[in-house]
Design an enzyme around this catalytic site. Structure first.
Site, PDB file in Angstrom:
ATOM      1  N   GLU A  35       6.233   4.338  -3.121  1.00 46.82           N
ATOM      2  CA  GLU A  35       4.808   4.045  -3.326  1.00 46.82           C
ATOM      3  C   GLU A  35       4.086   5.223  -3.980  1.00 46.82           C
ATOM      4  O   GLU A  35       3.221   5.043  -4.821  1.00 46.82           O
ATOM      5  CB  GLU A  35       4.131   3.696  -1.988  1.00 46.82           C
ATOM      6  CG  GLU A  35       4.407   2.280  -1.524  1.00 46.82           C
ATOM      7  CD  GLU A  35       3.911   1.223  -2.518  1.00 46.82           C
ATOM      8  OE1 GLU A  35       2.902   1.467  -3.204  1.00 46.82           O
ATOM      9  OE2 GLU A  35       4.551   0.170  -2.630  1.00 46.82           O
ATOM     10  N   TYR A 118      -4.940   2.605   0.152  1.00 45.41           N
ATOM     11  CA  TYR A 118      -3.968   1.653  -0.401  1.00 45.41           C
ATOM     12  C   TYR A 118      -2.540   1.991   0.046  1.00 45.41           C
ATOM     13  O   TYR A 118      -1.804   1.133   0.541  1.00 45.41           O
ATOM     14  CB  TYR A 118      -4.035   1.618  -1.941  1.00 45.41           C
ATOM     15  CG  TYR A 118      -2.777   0.989  -2.496  1.00 45.41           C
ATOM     16  CD1 TYR A 118      -2.603  -0.388  -2.444  1.00 45.41           C
ATOM     17  CD2 TYR A 118      -1.726   1.778  -2.972  1.00 45.41           C
ATOM     18  CE1 TYR A 118      -1.423  -0.981  -2.881  1.00 45.41           C
ATOM     19  CE2 TYR A 118      -0.544   1.197  -3.414  1.00 45.41           C
ATOM     20  CZ  TYR A 118      -0.398  -0.178  -3.357  1.00 45.41           C
ATOM     21  OH  TYR A 118       0.774  -0.745  -3.767  1.00 45.41           O
ATOM     22  N   ASP A 136      -4.565  -2.849  -4.440  1.00 44.61           N
ATOM     23  CA  ASP A 136      -4.691  -1.903  -5.557  1.00 44.61           C
ATOM     24  C   ASP A 136      -5.169  -2.683  -6.788  1.00 44.61           C
ATOM     25  O   ASP A 136      -5.505  -3.870  -6.688  1.00 44.61           O
ATOM     26  CB  ASP A 136      -3.353  -1.190  -5.828  1.00 44.61           C
ATOM     27  CG  ASP A 136      -2.294  -2.146  -6.345  1.00 44.61           C
ATOM     28  OD1 ASP A 136      -2.500  -3.371  -6.258  1.00 44.61           O
ATOM     29  OD2 ASP A 136      -1.256  -1.667  -6.838  1.00 44.61           O
TER      30      ASP A 136
END
Ligand code: SF4
Length: 356
Positions: A35, A118, A136
C-alpha cells in the site's frame, strides 16, 4: 441495492481480479508495504520493487534492523522518498511498541509514521478484514459515478455523500475482497478517461451510466498550472573523484545523495546560480565549466529542469553547511550511494562520458 452491487462486484472480482504478488498472502506487513509503494505509483512500476524489497526485508524485524542507506538504496527510483523513511521508522515503532506485529485497528495504524486515513483503512480491510472502506482517488471516482455525484468528490458535501453511501454497500465480513474488487474495477474498467461501461459488472447499478454522463464524472475543479523551476548542479572533480553531498532528512529527497547546486533565482544566469548555491551550501568558490546535460523531472506540485555543469575548485575545501554529509567518490562507486532520478541520470552521464 447494496447487496446486489456487492454480489455482482464480488462475482466479477473472483473471475477477473488481478493476480498481484501482494495478494498471495494476507500478511499485514506485506499488505502494508504494497500500500505504501502504491501511493502515487503505478502497479507495474511497484511489482519489481516489491519483490526485491520482500527478498531483502521479508519481515518487520529485518526492516527495522536495516540501515537507512540500505532502505534508501532499495527504494531508489520509486520516488517520494519520505515513504521509505516512514516505513523504516514505523517498522522500528512496531518492533518496540507492538511486539513486531502490525496492529489491526484503524486508529492504531494511523498512529504509525506514514500511515494516513486511507492507508490505515486499506491495511485494516485487506489484511484484517475489518469492515471499512479505503477511500482514495480511485474509489472516489468509481463511487462518484455509481451515484452520479454532481459535486466534487473531495468537497465537504461530496466527501459526506461518498462516506455515507460507500460503506452501506460493504457486505459485512467481506471487506478484504470488496475493497480490492473496487480497486480493480477502478484500475481496469472504470478508468479515469473512457470508462469501459459495456463490460462493467456494475453498469446495471450505475446512475452516471444510465444518464450517459460517466465521462463528466467525477466533477473536477479547474486545474492550476504546475510551476516550473530551473536549477543548476555542479560536477566538481578532484584527483579522479567527484564531490557528492547527502541531503538533510525531512526535506525533499532527504537522505539521498546529490551533486550540489540549487534553484535559479529571478534574473540569474545558470552559472551565477551555481556559483551562489555552492558558496551558500558549501562555502566554496568554483569556476563553472562546460554544460554536461539538462535533466527534467515532474514532482507532484512542480516540474524542474536541472542543468549540470563541470566545475573546478582551484582552492579551498567544502564545508558542511546545509547537507548531512559530503563524500569524494570514484565515478565507478556512485552506484553505491542512493540518489534521486535526476542525480542518478547525471552520475550515469559522468560514467559514460569519462568525466573526472
Ligand atoms: Fe464506471 Fe461505467 Fe461501470 Fe459506471 S458503468 S461504474 S461509469 S465503468
Amino acid at each position: 441495492m447494496g447487496k446486489d452491487i456487492a454480489k455482482d462486484l464480488l462475482a466479477w472480482y473472483s473471475k477477473q481480479g488481478r493476480d498481484l504478488p501482494w495478494r498471495k498472502t494476507r500478511d499485514p506487513y506485506r499488505v502494508w508495504v504494497s500500500e505504501i509503494m502504491l501511493q502515487q505509483t503505478r502497479v507495474e512500476t511497484v511489482i519489481p520493487y516489491y519483490e526485491r524489497w520482500m527478498a531483502r526485508f521479508p519481515s518487520v524485524k529485518q526492516l527495522a534492523e536495516a540501515s537507512r542507506e540500505d532502505v534508501l538504496r532499495l527504494w531508489e527510483g520509486l520516488g517520494y522518498y519520505q515513504r521509505a523513511h516512514n516505513l523504516h521508522a514505523a517498522a522500528q515503532t512496531v518492533m518496540e511498541q507492538h511486539g513486531g506485529l502490525l496492529p489491526g485497528e484503524v486508529a492504531e495504524l494511523e498512529r504509525l509514521p506514514g500511515i494516513g486515513r486511507y492507508t490505515a483503512a486499506a491495511i485494516a480491510a485487506i489484511a484484517f478484514n475489518t469492515d471499512t472502506l479505503a477511500l482514495d482517488g480511485n474509489l472516489r471516482r468509481v463511487l462518484a459515478r455509481l451515484i452520479d455525484l454532481t459535486v466534487e468528490p473531495r468537497s465537504t458535501e461530496g466527501e459526506r455523500a461518498l462516506r455515507q453511501w460507500g460503506p452501506e454497500q460493504l457486505p459485512r465480513g467481506r471487506a478484504s475482497a470488496f475493497n480490492q474488487a473496487l480497486m480493480d474495477l477502478g484500475a481496469m474498467v472504470c478508468t479515469p478517461r473512457g470508462p469501459a461501461c459495456e463490460r462493467c459488472p456494475l453498469s446495471m447499478h450505475c446512475l452516471a451510466f444510465k444518464r450517459g454522463v460517466q465521462d463528466q464524472r467525477p466533477v473536477r475543479s479547474e486545474k492550476r498550472r504546475t510551476p516550473q523551476f530551473h536549477a543548476a548542479a555542479g560536477v566538481i572533480c578532484r584527483g579522479g573523484k567527484v564531490l557528492i553531498a547527502r541531503r538533510p532528512e525531512g526535506k525533499l529527497l532527504g537522505g539521498l545523495w546529490e551533486f550540489p547546486g540549487g534553484r535559479r533565482e529571478r534574473g540569474e544566469t545558470l552559472e551565477e546560480c551555481l556559483m551562489r548555491e555552492l558558496r551558500e551550501e558549501l562555502d566554496i568558490e568554483v569556476e563553472v565549466g562546460p554544460p554536461l546535460g539538462t535533466y527534467s523531472h515532474a514532482y507532484t506540485h512542480f516540474r524542474i529542469q536541472v542543468h549540470a555543469f563541470a566545475c573546478s575548485m582551484p582552492h579551498g575545501e567544502p564545508t558542511l553547511l546545509e547537507h548531512e554529509a559530503l563524500a569524494w567518490v570514484y565515478p565507478t562507486d556512485l552506484a553505491n550511494y542512493p540518489m534521486g532520478k535526476i542525480d542518478r541520470a547525471i552520475s550515469g552521464d559522468i560514467l559514460q562520458g569519462g568525466e573526472c
